[in-house]
Structure formats: structure tokens, C-alpha cells
Design a protein around this motif. Structure first.
Motif, PDB file in Angstrom:
ATOM      1  N   GLN A  97     -23.486 -30.451   2.839  1.00 45.67           N
ATOM      2  CA  GLN A  97     -22.428 -29.950   1.968  1.00 45.67           C
ATOM      3  C   GLN A  97     -23.007 -29.317   0.725  1.00 45.67           C
ATOM      4  OE1 GLN A  97     -20.461 -33.479  -0.329  1.00 45.67           O
ATOM      5  NE2 GLN A  97     -21.309 -34.372   1.551  1.00 45.67           N
TER       6      GLN A  97
ATOM      7  N   ASN B  92     -27.983 -35.643   1.971  1.00 44.52           N
ATOM      8  CA  ASN B  92     -27.150 -34.933   2.930  1.00 44.52           C
ATOM      9  C   ASN B  92     -27.965 -34.676   4.189  1.00 44.52           C
ATOM     10  OD1 ASN B  92     -25.469 -32.660   0.579  1.00 44.52           O
ATOM     11  ND2 ASN B  92     -25.332 -34.866   0.818  1.00 44.52           N
TER      12      ASN B  92
ATOM     13  N   HIS C  60     -14.930 -30.084   2.855  1.00 45.01           N
ATOM     14  CA  HIS C  60     -16.258 -29.468   2.754  1.00 45.01           C
ATOM     15  C   HIS C  60     -17.198 -30.188   1.793  1.00 45.01           C
ATOM     16  CE1 HIS C  60     -15.878 -26.967  -1.101  1.00 45.01           C
ATOM     17  NE2 HIS C  60     -14.671 -27.472  -0.955  1.00 45.01           N
ATOM     18  N   VAL C  61     -16.702 -31.172   1.034  1.00 45.92           N
ATOM     19  CA  VAL C  61     -17.570 -32.024   0.230  1.00 45.92           C
ATOM     20  C   VAL C  61     -17.061 -33.458   0.335  1.00 45.92           C
ATOM     21  CG1 VAL C  61     -18.211 -30.207  -1.409  1.00 45.92           C
ATOM     22  CG2 VAL C  61     -16.221 -31.647  -1.893  1.00 45.92           C
TER      23      VAL C  61
ATOM     24  N   LEU D 110     -18.410 -32.069   7.912  1.00 47.63           N
ATOM     25  CA  LEU D 110     -17.651 -31.266   6.967  1.00 47.63           C
ATOM     26  C   LEU D 110     -17.959 -29.781   7.149  1.00 47.63           C
ATOM     27  CD1 LEU D 110     -18.277 -33.436   3.765  1.00 47.63           C
ATOM     28  CD2 LEU D 110     -16.185 -33.391   5.137  1.00 47.63           C
ATOM     29  N   GLY D 111     -17.124 -28.961   6.499  1.00 52.21           N
ATOM     30  CA  GLY D 111     -17.373 -27.533   6.461  1.00 52.21           C
ATOM     31  C   GLY D 111     -17.500 -26.926   7.841  1.00 52.21           C
TER      32      GLY D 111
ATOM     33  N   LEU E 185     -25.318 -23.844   6.048  1.00 53.75           N
ATOM     34  CA  LEU E 185     -24.690 -24.102   4.757  1.00 53.75           C
ATOM     35  C   LEU E 185     -24.680 -22.842   3.893  1.00 53.75           C
ATOM     36  CD1 LEU E 185     -23.385 -26.119   2.854  1.00 53.75           C
ATOM     37  CD2 LEU E 185     -25.673 -26.776   2.075  1.00 53.75           C
TER      38      LEU E 185
ATOM     39  N   GLN F 166     -21.857 -20.718   5.065  1.00 54.60           N
ATOM     40  CA  GLN F 166     -20.604 -21.344   4.616  1.00 54.60           C
ATOM     41  C   GLN F 166     -20.358 -21.035   3.142  1.00 54.60           C
ATOM     42  OE1 GLN F 166     -20.139 -25.557   5.631  1.00 54.60           O
ATOM     43  NE2 GLN F 166     -19.350 -25.924   3.568  1.00 54.60           N
ATOM     44  N   ASN F 167     -21.395 -21.163   2.312  1.00 56.09           N
ATOM     45  CA  ASN F 167     -21.247 -20.892   0.888  1.00 56.09           C
ATOM     46  C   ASN F 167     -20.982 -19.414   0.617  1.00 56.09           C
ATOM     47  OD1 ASN F 167     -21.658 -23.571   0.218  1.00 56.09           O
ATOM     48  ND2 ASN F 167     -23.846 -23.319  -0.162  1.00 56.09           N
TER      49      ASN F 167
END
Length: 466
Positions: free
Chosen positions: A63, A77, A107-108, A136-137, A247, A250-251
Motif C-alpha cells: 500500500q 508491507n 487501498h490503505v 488492497l488496491g 504499486l 496504482q499510485n
């Protein structure tokens, strides 16, 4: 004081957290979702030999940093994140069980967010508390093209944890026939998904939500989000891409508060066959007692975290309903600057009321609203997530009232006020002056949403179609 418990996967040693309460942390409830298991339903955890040390929680899901710096304990993580924690009084025997689902916009977050070990709740009410991590995410909720039953693997993780609880919790002093699930925000929306799911029959006996209701992605939204994510990932095969590349993609879609409401479970045809509130209205959760709450000014939090958020309300209404209906809805709110109230109603208050309406035909339901004010925020009204500390730990005034109500609900099956029925809609208001009951508070605002259906989107302008 320590105690070794023999679970289906092996032995685990607990640690004393104080006052005769024990915790067993970092227990694997499913196999690591890595390698070929990425974007696959969870598999049973591998057994281990010897005694597993239960002193530390397991890694949380991959995350970005927390939405609000400092609002979550720093934990490692990792993709290998399917772990849970159990806390129980040392003398627990066939005690009621409370399973906690953390929030964080899907997502977190991690299992101990807001609840910690749940030791205060376990001590005060003699309950067994279970908290868990789930994917998540993108790793939890990406709908892969051309695959069946995709887009809700984080939900399948939660179901796997409930199956673990059913099979193992008696060894910790819990009663597998008295399991309540409780969540805040994404955790509350997860509760709706779980009680509506055909895969949880017999695993859940009561449910409590704070700031919940429906929030699942339509097939069209799932496809649009997947297309954007894969574009950001580039030429890599997502199944083989390093976790940090996943990740990063995703960001690149959205970060921080603007990523809230982007990731959510898809209607996958297996764990989530249809919109949860529709399934609940049809009797999918028959017999499951429900306690449903929201905070009076939920979305003031988002305005504080990202000024200008609430100003999107007018455009969100127009996109959902068109200009004429937008103006009808706006007219139901007091003059001035009603956007934060509109955001609160569209995101949380109206979905929570519809959930309560749907379930009240099939089981006892209790409705509540947390008003505050919040001394820690200079007397602001209760904002999103501000009820959870009181529920878990109690305190003075309304915080203590919340703690007592949730404790009563988990242990006796009722929080202690008049059940919710339509059309009366009896609601308990938790205020600084003490709790008081009111029928259908903010009825004018509720009525203007009646008969209107919409598919919740992201609210923020982060992408087209999702």
C-alpha cells in the motif's frame, strides 16, 4: 502469562496484553497470495511445525503511505499479508466473537487500525476479538481482462478469514455460533458485501457498520479502471510485474485522498453476485441482526484533508441525475454551502439508511448517528471514522455510550434502544448531552433521494469512467 493454542495449521503462542487478556498475533489464515497465487482466490494456509510466536502482527498489504500521516502504526508491507490476530480474556469460554474489518478506502490500512489489539473491548465485555489484513488496491480489487470471477479477491480474503474463525475460534475461547462482523468505512462496506454473499452462510450471525452501505464497482467501472491501470503499468504482464511496479501503477492512477473510492470490489458473480443492498433487500442476509451507524458530518474530513473536495458535489449530482434532478436535490438543503452535507448523504448517510431499510424486513435492525462534537478537533461535529475510537476504547460522554452500545450488541444481541422499522426509522443520536432517540432525523434530506438510483463513482476527477 502465555498460552499455546493448537489451531488447524499448527500451534501458536500468545502474549499477555494486560489485565488477564491474551493476544495471538500474525496467524496465517490463508496461503501467501504471491507468485502464481497473485490475483487468485485465497488457498488454505500451509501447516507449520513447532510453536509459532504470536508476539507480532503479520505484514500488512502492499500500500501507499496512510491517507492522514500518523493515523496508522508503521508496519512492514508485503504481498504475503493474509494474517489475523486474536485477542481474548484468559478465562474466555464459548464467548461471543467480534471480527473487525479495517477501513482505508480499500487501498490503505491494516487489521489493527483503530482497534489496536481490541484488548479493552475484550476485557470490558468478555469477548474474543479478531482483526485481519486483506489484499488492497490493485492486488485486491483489479478486474483482470478475460478472467472469470475477478475483481474481488480482497473480499474472498475476508471470507477465508471468516472460515478460519469458524474452524478455529473455539480453541481461543470463542463461540463460532456467535460471530459479529464490524467495520468502519471500507470495512463497513465490506460488512455489507459479506452478509449479502452466498459464500458466508452460517459464518456471520450479527453485523455492525460505521459509515457503510453499498460501494461496489459495476462491470463498466471495473473495465475502465483496469484499462487505466494496465496502461500505467506499461508492457509488463501484471502477473509477473514486481510488487513495487504494481504499486507505482496504482499510485499513477490516483494517490492520497483522491484515491479514496477508486478501488473497491467488483460484482464478480461469486462472492458478490449483485449489488449487496439489492441482495439484502431480497433476503440474502435473513436472520442476521444489524447495527448501522453514520457520523453527522462524515465528509467534513475529506474537505479538511483536501480542500475543495465538497465543491465537487454539484457536478457529481449532475453527472448522476442530470441538471433538473441536481437542482431538486440541492433545494432540499439549507442555503449557503451545503456541499459537505450533500457529500455526506451521497457517500454514507443515504446508503446506510437504504441498508437498514433493506435488512429491516428480514431481521432486527438498529440505526444510530454519532454527532459528537469532537473535543480533539476543537468542537467540530463528528467526522468520518471518529466513532471507532469510542466503540473500541470508550471514554467520557458519547465515546463511553458508543462503547457500551456496541458491547451490548455483541454480547446480548441488542444495543438497548428501539429497533428500526420503516416508516418510523427510529434512530439513536449519540451527542455530548447524552443519547436520545429520534424518528427519521433529517427526513427532508432523506426523502429527496427516494426513488433515485445511481452508481457511485470516485467523486474526484482522477479518471474517465471509474
Amino acid at each position: 502469562m502465555t498460552r499455546i493454542i493448537d489451531t488447524a495449521g499448527g500451534k501458536v503462542r500468545g502474549v499477555e496484553t494486560g489485565d488477564g487478556v491474551l493476544s495471538w498475533r500474525g496467524i496465517p489464515y490463508a496461503a501467501p497470495p504471491v507468485g502464481p497465487a497473485r490475483w487468485r482466490p485465497p488457498r488454505p494456509a500451509d501447516a507449520w511445525s513447532g510453536v509459532r510466536d504470536g508476539a507480532r502482527p503479520g505484514s500488512s498489504a502492499i500500500q501507499p503511505p496512510p491517507l492522514i500521516p500518523g493515523d496508522t502504526a508503521p508496519l512492514p508491507n508485503a504481498e504475503d499479508c493474509l494474517y489475523l490476530n486474536v485477542t481474548a480474556p484468559a478465562d474466555a469460554e464459548r464467548a461471543p466473537v467480534l471480527v473487525w474489518l479495517h477501513g482505508g478506502g480499500y487501498h490503505v490500512g491494516h487489521g489493527q487500525d483503530m482497534a489496536g489489539d481490541g484488548a479493552g473491548f475484550a476485557r470490558d465485555f468478555g469477548t474474543v476479538v479478531v482483526s485481519l489484513n486483506y489484499r488492497l488496491g490493485a492486488l485486491g480489487f483489479l478486474s483482470l481482462p478475460d478472467e472469470d470471477h475477478t475483481g474481488a479477491h480482497g473480499t474472498h480474503d475476508q471470507i477465508a478469514a471468516l472460515r478460519w474463525v469458524h474452524a478455529n475460534i473455539e480453541a481461543f475461547g470463542g463461540d463460532p455460533g456467535r460471530v459479529t462482523v464490524y467495520g468502519v468505512s471500507a470495512g463497513a462496506k465490506s460488512v455489507s458485501n459479506l452478509i449479502a454473499s452466498p459464500l458466508t452462510r452460517g459464518l456471520v450471525h450479527a453485523a455492525a457498520t460505521s459509515s457503510g452501505g453499498d460501494h461496489v464497482a459495476s462491470p463498466e467501472q471495473s473495465r475502465a479502471l483496469a484499462a487505466r491501470f494496465l496502461k500505467e503499468l506499461g508492457a509488463r504482464d501484471p502477473r509477473d510485474a514486481p510488487a513495487d511496479a504494481v504499486l507505482a501503477a496504482q499510485n499513477a492512477v490516483a494517490q492520497g485522498i483522491e484515491a479514496t473510492w477508486v478501488w473497491r470490489p467488483a460484482i464478480d458473480g461469486l462472492a458478490i453476485p449483485r449489488r449487496p443492498t439489492d441482495a439484502i433487500a431480497a433476503g440474502a442476509a435473513a436472520g442476521i441482526r444489524l447495527l448501522a451507524q453514520h457520523c453527522v458530518s462524515e465528509c467534513l474530513l475529506f474537505e479538511l484533508g483536501a480542500p475543495g473536495s465538497a465543491a465537487r458535489a454539484v457536478q457529481v449530482l449532475e453527472d448522476a441525475f442530470g441538471p433538473a434532478a441536481r437542482d431538486e436535490i440541492l433545494a432540499a438543503y439549507p442555503p449557503g454551502d451545503p456541499q459537505a452535507d450533500l457529500m455526506t448523504d451521497e457517500r454514507y448517510a443515504v446508503p446506510t439508511t437504504r441498508l437498514a431499510d433493506a435488512q429491516s424486513a428480514h431481521a432486527p435492525v438498529w440505526r444510530s448517528r454519532y454527532d459528537g462534537p469532537l473535543a480533539v478537533y476543537g468542537g467540530l461535529p463528528a467526522i468520518h471514522g471518529s466513532d471507532a475510537p469510542g466503540v473500541w476504547s470508550g471514554g467520557e460522554g458519547a465515546a463511553g455510550d458508543l462503547h457500551a452500545a456496541w458491547g451490548a450488541f455483541v454480547t446480548t444481541g441488542t444495543p438497548g434502544w428501539t429497533p428500526y422499522t420503516v416508516p418510523e426509522r427510529s434512530t439513536m443520536l449519540f451527542t455530548a448531552d447524552g443519547p436520545r432517540s429520534e424518528n427519521d432525523p433529517d427526513a427532508g434530506r432523506r426523502r429527496v433521494w427516494e426513488g433515485r438510483e445511481w452508481q457511485a463513482g470516485t467523486w474526484y476527477e482522477v479518471g474517465e469512467g471509474f
